[in-house]
Write a protein that holds these residues in place. Structure first.
Motif, PDB file in Angstrom:
ATOM      1  N   VAL A 124      54.042  18.998  20.131  1.00 22.32           N
ATOM      2  CA  VAL A 124      54.563  18.118  19.590  1.00 22.32           C
ATOM      3  C   VAL A 124      55.716  17.503  20.232  1.00 22.32           C
ATOM      4  CG1 VAL A 124      55.042  16.752  17.575  1.00 22.32           C
ATOM      5  CG2 VAL A 124      53.634  18.590  17.322  1.00 22.32           C
ATOM      6  N   GLU A 125      56.595  18.062  20.480  1.00 20.21           N
ATOM      7  CA  GLU A 125      57.978  17.812  21.127  1.00 20.21           C
ATOM      8  C   GLU A 125      57.716  17.114  22.709  1.00 20.21           C
ATOM      9  OE1 GLU A 125      61.473  20.179  19.078  1.00 20.21           O
ATOM     10  OE2 GLU A 125      60.516  21.191  20.775  1.00 20.21           O
ATOM     11  N   GLU A 126      56.735  17.643  23.373  1.00 22.62           N
ATOM     12  CA  GLU A 126      56.219  17.253  24.639  1.00 22.62           C
ATOM     13  C   GLU A 126      55.079  15.988  24.510  1.00 22.62           C
ATOM     14  OE1 GLU A 126      54.717  20.593  26.674  1.00 22.62           O
ATOM     15  OE2 GLU A 126      56.673  21.703  26.731  1.00 22.62           O
ATOM     16  N   GLY A 127      55.031  15.453  23.465  1.00 19.37           N
ATOM     17  CA  GLY A 127      54.343  14.251  23.407  1.00 19.37           C
ATOM     18  C   GLY A 127      52.851  14.173  22.631  1.00 19.37           C
ATOM     19  N   ALA A 128      52.508  15.096  22.378  1.00 16.38           N
ATOM     20  CA  ALA A 128      51.109  15.355  21.628  1.00 16.38           C
ATOM     21  C   ALA A 128      51.514  14.660  20.169  1.00 16.38           C
ATOM     22  CB  ALA A 128      50.722  16.780  21.513  1.00 16.38           C
ATOM     23  N   PRO A 129      50.537  13.689  19.585  1.00 15.64           N
ATOM     24  CA  PRO A 129      50.725  13.007  18.334  1.00 15.64           C
ATOM     25  C   PRO A 129      50.141  14.092  17.126  1.00 15.64           C
ATOM     26  CG  PRO A 129      48.911  12.370  19.518  1.00 15.64           C
ATOM     27  CD  PRO A 129      49.687  13.056  20.585  1.00 15.64           C
ATOM     28  N   ALA A 130      49.511  15.120  17.553  1.00 14.54           N
ATOM     29  CA  ALA A 130      48.889  16.153  16.531  1.00 14.54           C
ATOM     30  C   ALA A 130      48.421  17.118  17.309  1.00 14.54           C
ATOM     31  CB  ALA A 130      47.856  15.576  15.979  1.00 14.54           C
ATOM     32  N   VAL A 131      48.695  18.397  16.792  1.00 14.49           N
ATOM     33  CA  VAL A 131      48.575  19.779  17.672  1.00 14.49           C
ATOM     34  C   VAL A 131      48.008  20.670  16.589  1.00 14.49           C
ATOM     35  CG1 VAL A 131      49.336  21.638  18.782  1.00 14.49           C
ATOM     36  CG2 VAL A 131      50.098  19.237  19.481  1.00 14.49           C
ATOM     37  N   VAL A 132      46.837  21.577  16.789  1.00 15.42           N
ATOM     38  CA  VAL A 132      46.483  22.539  15.981  1.00 15.42           C
ATOM     39  C   VAL A 132      46.207  23.836  16.924  1.00 15.42           C
ATOM     40  CG1 VAL A 132      45.183  21.079  14.292  1.00 15.42           C
ATOM     41  CG2 VAL A 132      43.935  22.069  16.402  1.00 15.42           C
ATOM     42  N   PRO A 133      46.707  24.831  16.344  1.00 10.55           N
ATOM     43  CA  PRO A 133      46.249  26.237  17.011  1.00 10.55           C
ATOM     44  C   PRO A 133      44.956  26.509  16.779  1.00 10.55           C
ATOM     45  CG  PRO A 133      47.696  26.586  14.936  1.00 10.55           C
ATOM     46  CD  PRO A 133      47.224  25.121  15.141  1.00 10.55           C
ATOM     47  N   VAL A 134      44.080  27.234  17.872  1.00  7.09           N
ATOM     48  CA  VAL A 134      42.860  27.349  17.552  1.00  7.09           C
ATOM     49  C   VAL A 134      42.587  28.857  18.257  1.00  7.09           C
ATOM     50  CG1 VAL A 134      42.195  25.007  17.671  1.00  7.09           C
ATOM     51  CG2 VAL A 134      42.476  26.343  20.050  1.00  7.09           C
ATOM     52  N   LEU A 135      41.272  29.157  17.888  1.00  6.20           N
ATOM     53  CA  LEU A 135      40.559  30.414  18.586  1.00  6.20           C
ATOM     54  C   LEU A 135      39.264  29.965  18.841  1.00  6.20           C
ATOM     55  CD1 LEU A 135      41.825  33.343  16.187  1.00  6.20           C
ATOM     56  CD2 LEU A 135      42.777  32.703  18.372  1.00  6.20           C
ATOM     57  N   PRO A 136      38.731  30.732  20.081  1.00  8.33           N
ATOM     58  CA  PRO A 136      37.405  30.649  20.378  1.00  8.33           C
ATOM     59  C   PRO A 136      36.302  31.186  19.175  1.00  8.33           C
ATOM     60  CG  PRO A 136      38.541  31.598  22.299  1.00  8.33           C
ATOM     61  CD  PRO A 136      39.593  31.528  21.075  1.00  8.33           C
ATOM     62  N   VAL A 137      35.177  30.516  18.990  1.00  8.24           N
ATOM     63  CA  VAL A 137      34.203  31.191  17.935  1.00  8.24           C
ATOM     64  C   VAL A 137      33.668  32.359  18.619  1.00  8.24           C
ATOM     65  CG1 VAL A 137      32.091  30.347  16.809  1.00  8.24           C
ATOM     66  CG2 VAL A 137      33.930  28.709  16.836  1.00  8.24           C
ATOM     67  N   ALA A 138      33.402  33.386  17.927  1.00 12.21           N
ATOM     68  CA  ALA A 138      33.096  34.522  18.599  1.00 12.21           C
ATOM     69  C   ALA A 138      31.529  34.652  18.149  1.00 12.21           C
ATOM     70  CB  ALA A 138      33.855  35.756  18.080  1.00 12.21           C
ATOM     71  N   ASP A 139      31.153  34.121  16.920  1.00 13.53           N
ATOM     72  CA  ASP A 139      29.741  34.493  16.455  1.00 13.53           C
ATOM     73  C   ASP A 139      28.857  33.323  16.918  1.00 13.53           C
ATOM     74  OD1 ASP A 139      30.776  36.310  14.544  1.00 13.53           O
ATOM     75  OD2 ASP A 139      31.102  35.097  13.226  1.00 13.53           O
ATOM     76  N   THR A 140      27.538  33.843  17.272  1.00 16.07           N
ATOM     77  CA  THR A 140      26.665  32.908  17.441  1.00 16.07           C
ATOM     78  C   THR A 140      26.496  31.923  16.198  1.00 16.07           C
ATOM     79  OG1 THR A 140      25.456  34.393  18.896  1.00 16.07           O
ATOM     80  CG2 THR A 140      24.142  32.412  18.023  1.00 16.07           C
ATOM     81  N   ILE A 141      26.143  30.605  16.611  1.00 17.69           N
ATOM     82  CA  ILE A 141      26.061  29.472  15.655  1.00 17.69           C
ATOM     83  C   ILE A 141      24.748  28.962  15.650  1.00 17.69           C
ATOM     84  CG2 ILE A 141      26.947  27.344  14.867  1.00 17.69           C
ATOM     85  CD1 ILE A 141      28.964  29.775  14.548  1.00 17.69           C
ATOM     86  N   LYS A 142      24.010  28.923  14.267  1.00 18.04           N
ATOM     87  CA  LYS A 142      22.641  28.209  14.705  1.00 18.04           C
ATOM     88  C   LYS A 142      22.681  27.182  13.775  1.00 18.04           C
ATOM     89  CE  LYS A 142      20.265  31.995  15.906  1.00 18.04           C
ATOM     90  NZ  LYS A 142      19.590  31.819  17.287  1.00 18.04           N
ATOM     91  N   GLN A 143      22.018  25.925  14.068  1.00 18.25           N
ATOM     92  CA  GLN A 143      21.966  24.803  13.370  1.00 18.25           C
ATOM     93  C   GLN A 143      20.746  24.775  12.677  1.00 18.25           C
ATOM     94  OE1 GLN A 143      22.998  21.166  15.158  1.00 18.25           O
ATOM     95  NE2 GLN A 143      21.108  19.838  14.171  1.00 18.25           N
TER      96      GLN A 143
END
Length: 224
Positions: A124-143
């Motif tokens: 945020v200090e470097e200029g991002a208006p909004a920031v979230v910490p994330v992790l890759p999705v490990a499970d297979t996702i079905k729609q």
């Protein structure tokens, strides 16, 4: 650049089934809320924390942070998470009028490493208006369709699970909440609604969300 953190902790945590507000549930002798606030403090980047607690638990929460009175302020939370964030934000702006970065952190993510807090603040200090910490999705996702039958397998390479603290330029979060409805569970999602850009930084496996009794058992086993 002053940094404040909001911890909406007024929820009752019905799914956890602990018979008390989830944020106050102890893990190895220390509440989830206390652990979450300590992580913010230990990051060395947060100037002030505002906790929105259940109205009938404010004295107990204030007593819990007696040794950190200059760092933590407790206010009664609202009926919904959105209400609690609004109340905490108003208090944070009063307590630290020169604040330019605001974090919103879930007490349920009590084991978030201080390094993640520092990474969010830095972005945020470097200029991002909004920031979230994330992790890759490990499970297979079905729609699936309305009947529960699989329509397609979703490409998970671009999917991420989101953690906290989420960080914002304080005017951006203020604008997002001014435009929000009554109920929201994701602060960055409110920024998306007003057309704001949301950036990401790497999250951490320890920042798991304590939602059920099983999650709590995992946390206790890890600490043991």
């Amino acid at each position: 650049m002053s940094v404040v953190a909001l911890v909406p902790a007024a929820g009752r945590g019905v799914r956890l089934g602990a018979g008390m507000p989830k944020a106050l549930v102890p893990v190895a002798g220390e509440s989830l809320l206390s652990r979450a606030v300590r992580g913010l403090h230990d990051s060395g980047r947060v100037r002030h924390v505002v906790v929105a607690a259940p109205a009938d638990e404010v004295p107990a929460v204030e007593a819990e942070f007696a040794s950190l009175r200059s760092f933590v302020h407790v206010v009664p939370g609202g009926a919904e998470r959105t209400d609690s964030v609004r109340l905490a934000l108003a208090e944070a702006e009063r307590a630290v009028p020169d604040a330019r970065v605001v974090l919103v952190h879930d007490a349920a993510r009590a084991f978030t490493p201080p390094s993640v807090v520092r990474d969010v603040v830095r972005a945020v200090e470097e200029g991002a208006p909004a920031v979230v910490p994330v992790l890759p999705v490990a499970d297979t996702i079905k729609q699936v369709d309305e009947a529960g039958d699989v329509e397609t397998t979703v490409d998970r390479s671009r999917l991420r699970t989101v953690q906290t603290p989420q960080g914002f330029a304080i005017d951006v979060l203020r604008q997002a909440y001014a435009a929000a409805g009554d109920i929201a569970t994701d602060d960055a999602g409110l920024v998306e609604r007003i057309g704001g850009k949301v950036s990401t930084v790497p999250g951490h496996p320890h920042a798991l969300k304590i939602t059920t009794a099983f999650d709590l058992a995992i946390a206790e086993a890890v600490l043991a």
